[in-house]
Design an enzyme around this catalytic site. Structure first.
Site, PDB file in Angstrom:
ATOM      1  N   SER A  20       0.834  -1.211   0.000  1.00 21.34           N
ATOM      2  CA  SER A  20       0.000   0.000   0.000  1.00 21.34           C
ATOM      3  C   SER A  20       0.862   1.252   0.000  1.00 21.34           C
ATOM      4  O   SER A  20       1.975   1.270   0.552  1.00 21.34           O
ATOM      5  CB  SER A  20      -0.868  -0.024   1.259  1.00 21.34           C
ATOM      6  OG  SER A  20      -1.447   1.233   1.478  1.00 21.34           O
ATOM      7  N   TYR A  50      -1.904  -1.774  11.112  1.00 20.94           N
ATOM      8  CA  TYR A  50      -2.205  -2.230   9.742  1.00 20.94           C
ATOM      9  C   TYR A  50      -1.099  -1.778   8.777  1.00 20.94           C
ATOM     10  O   TYR A  50      -0.531  -2.577   8.043  1.00 20.94           O
ATOM     11  CB  TYR A  50      -3.566  -1.685   9.264  1.00 20.94           C
ATOM     12  CG  TYR A  50      -3.667  -1.633   7.767  1.00 20.94           C
ATOM     13  CD1 TYR A  50      -3.861  -2.794   7.030  1.00 20.94           C
ATOM     14  CD2 TYR A  50      -3.492  -0.420   7.068  1.00 20.94           C
ATOM     15  CE1 TYR A  50      -3.892  -2.754   5.641  1.00 20.94           C
ATOM     16  CE2 TYR A  50      -3.513  -0.378   5.687  1.00 20.94           C
ATOM     17  CZ  TYR A  50      -3.719  -1.536   4.983  1.00 20.94           C
ATOM     18  OH  TYR A  50      -3.732  -1.501   3.611  1.00 20.94           O
ATOM     19  N   LYS A 104       2.185  -3.855   6.422  1.00 19.80           N
ATOM     20  CA  LYS A 104       2.587  -3.740   5.009  1.00 19.80           C
ATOM     21  C   LYS A 104       4.094  -3.471   4.928  1.00 19.80           C
ATOM     22  O   LYS A 104       4.794  -4.036   4.091  1.00 19.80           O
ATOM     23  CB  LYS A 104       1.797  -2.627   4.315  1.00 19.80           C
ATOM     24  CG  LYS A 104       0.305  -2.913   4.195  1.00 19.80           C
ATOM     25  CD  LYS A 104       0.035  -4.152   3.348  1.00 19.80           C
ATOM     26  CE  LYS A 104      -1.419  -4.547   3.305  1.00 19.80           C
ATOM     27  NZ  LYS A 104      -1.668  -5.886   2.747  1.00 19.80           N
TER      28      LYS A 104
HETATM   29  C1  UD1 Z   1      -7.245   4.397   4.065  1.00 19.44           C
HETATM   30  C2  UD1 Z   1      -6.275   4.081   5.166  1.00 19.44           C
HETATM   31  C3  UD1 Z   1      -5.053   3.432   4.557  1.00 19.44           C
HETATM   32  C4  UD1 Z   1      -5.456   2.170   3.814  1.00 19.44           C
HETATM   33  C5  UD1 Z   1      -6.559   2.477   2.799  1.00 19.44           C
HETATM   34  C6  UD1 Z   1      -7.110   1.148   2.303  1.00 19.44           C
HETATM   35  C7  UD1 Z   1      -6.612   5.706   6.978  1.00 19.44           C
HETATM   36  C8  UD1 Z   1      -6.075   6.919   7.652  1.00 19.44           C
HETATM   37  N1  UD1 Z   1      -5.927   5.289   5.881  1.00 19.44           N
HETATM   38  O1  UD1 Z   1      -6.592   5.257   3.124  1.00 19.44           O
HETATM   39  O2  UD1 Z   1      -4.112   3.124   5.544  1.00 19.44           O
HETATM   40  O3  UD1 Z   1      -4.357   1.648   3.117  1.00 19.44           O
HETATM   41  O4  UD1 Z   1      -7.618   3.195   3.421  1.00 19.44           O
HETATM   42  O5  UD1 Z   1      -8.100   1.341   1.371  1.00 19.44           O
HETATM   43  O6  UD1 Z   1      -7.615   5.151   7.381  1.00 19.44           O
HETATM   44  N2  UD1 Z   1     -12.914  10.555   3.806  1.00 19.44           N
HETATM   45  C9  UD1 Z   1     -13.937  11.367   4.217  1.00 19.44           C
HETATM   46  N3  UD1 Z   1     -15.048  10.798   4.765  1.00 19.44           N
HETATM   47  C10 UD1 Z   1     -15.198   9.442   4.891  1.00 19.44           C
HETATM   48  C11 UD1 Z   1     -14.144   8.603   4.456  1.00 19.44           C
HETATM   49  C12 UD1 Z   1     -13.009   9.188   3.915  1.00 19.44           C
HETATM   50  O7  UD1 Z   1     -13.842  12.593   4.118  1.00 19.44           O
HETATM   51  O8  UD1 Z   1     -16.225   8.996   5.412  1.00 19.44           O
HETATM   52  C13 UD1 Z   1     -11.704  11.143   3.195  1.00 19.44           C
HETATM   53  C14 UD1 Z   1     -10.435  10.859   3.976  1.00 19.44           C
HETATM   54  O9  UD1 Z   1     -10.206  11.863   4.933  1.00 19.44           O
HETATM   55  C15 UD1 Z   1      -9.397  10.876   2.845  1.00 19.44           C
HETATM   56  C16 UD1 Z   1     -10.167  10.387   1.609  1.00 19.44           C
HETATM   57  O10 UD1 Z   1     -11.532  10.576   1.927  1.00 19.44           O
HETATM   58  O11 UD1 Z   1      -8.987  12.183   2.600  1.00 19.44           O
HETATM   59  C17 UD1 Z   1      -9.912   8.930   1.294  1.00 19.44           C
HETATM   60  O12 UD1 Z   1     -10.134   8.162   2.469  1.00 19.44           O
HETATM   61  P1  UD1 Z   1     -10.096   6.565   2.461  1.00 19.44           P
HETATM   62  O13 UD1 Z   1     -10.978   6.047   1.389  1.00 19.44           O
HETATM   63  O14 UD1 Z   1     -10.350   6.109   3.851  1.00 19.44           O
HETATM   64  O15 UD1 Z   1      -8.606   6.223   1.995  1.00 19.44           O
HETATM   65  P2  UD1 Z   1      -7.198   6.624   2.669  1.00 19.44           P
HETATM   66  O16 UD1 Z   1      -7.360   7.507   3.807  1.00 19.44           O
HETATM   67  O17 UD1 Z   1      -6.338   7.125   1.566  1.00 19.44           O
END
Ligand code: UD1
Length: 338
Positions: free
Chosen positions: A125, A150, A154
């Protein structure tokens, strides 16, 4: 050629099985069904016209792994997805994550070490880079201290493979560092099936749009980005799946000078949370209910891939757009809720 796909009924694993079968590989899926269902097997069979071999098995059981490799002596390559992936849960229960994600890896590598020749692809990842010092992120960017157990699995996983490859001439391995996989197969036979409340952005968006969730919480709009929301590299899962086939072929054709290598798998383009919402509203032709809330702990500001190495060395490139990916995710959500 027989390829073992662990976690082959999961979101990414199932899409990879489809691409492997389309390319003529014979697939053995191992999955413990902890985060997947047997319906996925039917979906794969409908798309490809071929039912993969399936073994329900827990890779934390060393003897079971050993028996698996005795049963299928002609396994030529392994693509290893089976792992737990919820960041928050890993903070609450670190030993579960270290046990599940690392023991399974070790037991598989021990079996591969015994073979004359073996090929191994590891599901890694972009989380290994943390908040990178410069963007886009190249493979030479330093590995940052992990934000969660987690993420640490990795990093440690990659180290375990690297150290094993150093002493195993028979073994060739590639770690693929995924950015943010989203979307679903165009046939809508397979897609993402999060259990409980989705932690990732896109499944939360589609579940909100279908009415399962009241509104999406956008985690922070005070980041130092153009619109204040975080930036990620969202890649269509079918493009991601094709990268595995390209990596496997590179290993099989013995093209690499080193027996352990790693690649970023992303599109190379960053999109903010608000851009994702806007694009989703376009493809779904409806407004999304969302609200800006506080930042989520552990989120990096921006991460998107430099894809040059994957493009040049693997000869692979993401072809599908954010629109394609969100549109397929939305169609999938509508299909499964019917
Ligand atoms: C997340 C994990 C990462 C993992 C990946 C797997 C965290 C901090 N990181 O990555 O370790 O490898 O998932 O798929 O959990 N967001 C919102 N509202 C939501 C959900 C997400 O605003 O309800 C935003 C987050 O702040 C981020 C973006 O959307 O900026 C993407 O979030 P997400 O899909 O969870 O991915 P990652 O944070 O990149």
């Amino acid at each position: 050629m027989k390829i073992l796909v662990t976690g082959g009924l999961g979101f990414i694993g199932s899409h990879v099985v489809v691409e492997l079968q389309n390319e003529g590989f014979e697939v053995v899926i191992v999955d413990n069904l902890s985060n997947s269902t047997l319906d996925v097997l039917d979906g794969i069979t409908k798309i490809t016209g071929k039912k993969p071999i399936f073994e329900k098995l827990d890779l934390r059981e060393k003897n079971a792994v050993s028996n698996l490799f005795s049963t299928y002596k002609d396994i030529y390559g392994v693509i290893h997805f089976a792992a737990s992936k919820a960041v928050g849960e890993s903070v609450e229960n670190p030993l579960l994550y270290y046990e599940n994600n690392l023991n399974s890896l070790i037991y598989i590598l021990q079996e591969l070490q015994k073979k004359d020749k073996a090929h191994f692809i590891f599901s890694s990842s972009c989380t290994v880079y943390g908040q990178a010092d410069s963007l886009p992120i190249t493979e030479s960017a330093p590995i940052k201290p992990a934000e969660s157990p987690y993420g640490n699995t990795k990093q440690i996983g990659e180290e375990i493979i690297k150290d094993t490859c150093r002493v195993s001439d028979n073994l060739q391995a590639i770690a693929l560092r995924y950015f943010n996989p989203i979307g679903s197969h165009e046939s809508l036979q397979i897609g993402e099936l999060p259990t409980g409340t989705p932690q990732n952005l896109v499944p939360f968006i589609t579940q909100t749009a279908i009415g399962l969730r009241e509104k999406l919480a956008v985690f922070g709009n005070d980041y130092p980005t153009e619109d204040g929301t975080c930036i990620r590299d969202y890649i269509h899962v079918v493009d991601l799946a094709k990268a595995h086939v390209a990596a496997l072929k590179r290993l099989i054709e013995n093209k690499s000078a080193t027996n352990f290598d790693y690649f970023n798998i992303g599109t190379g383009t960053g999109s903010s949370v608000l851009e994702v919402i806007k694009t989703f509203e376009e493809v779904s032709d409806q407004k999304l209910n969302y609200q800006i809330v506080a930042r989520r702990e552990g989120d990096v500001i921006a991460a998107y891939a430099d894809t040059e190495k994957a493009n040049n060395v693997l000869g692979w490139q993401a072809k599908l757009s954010l629109k394609d990916a969100l549109s397929s995710a939305w169609q999938w959500e509508q299909k499964i809720r019917k």
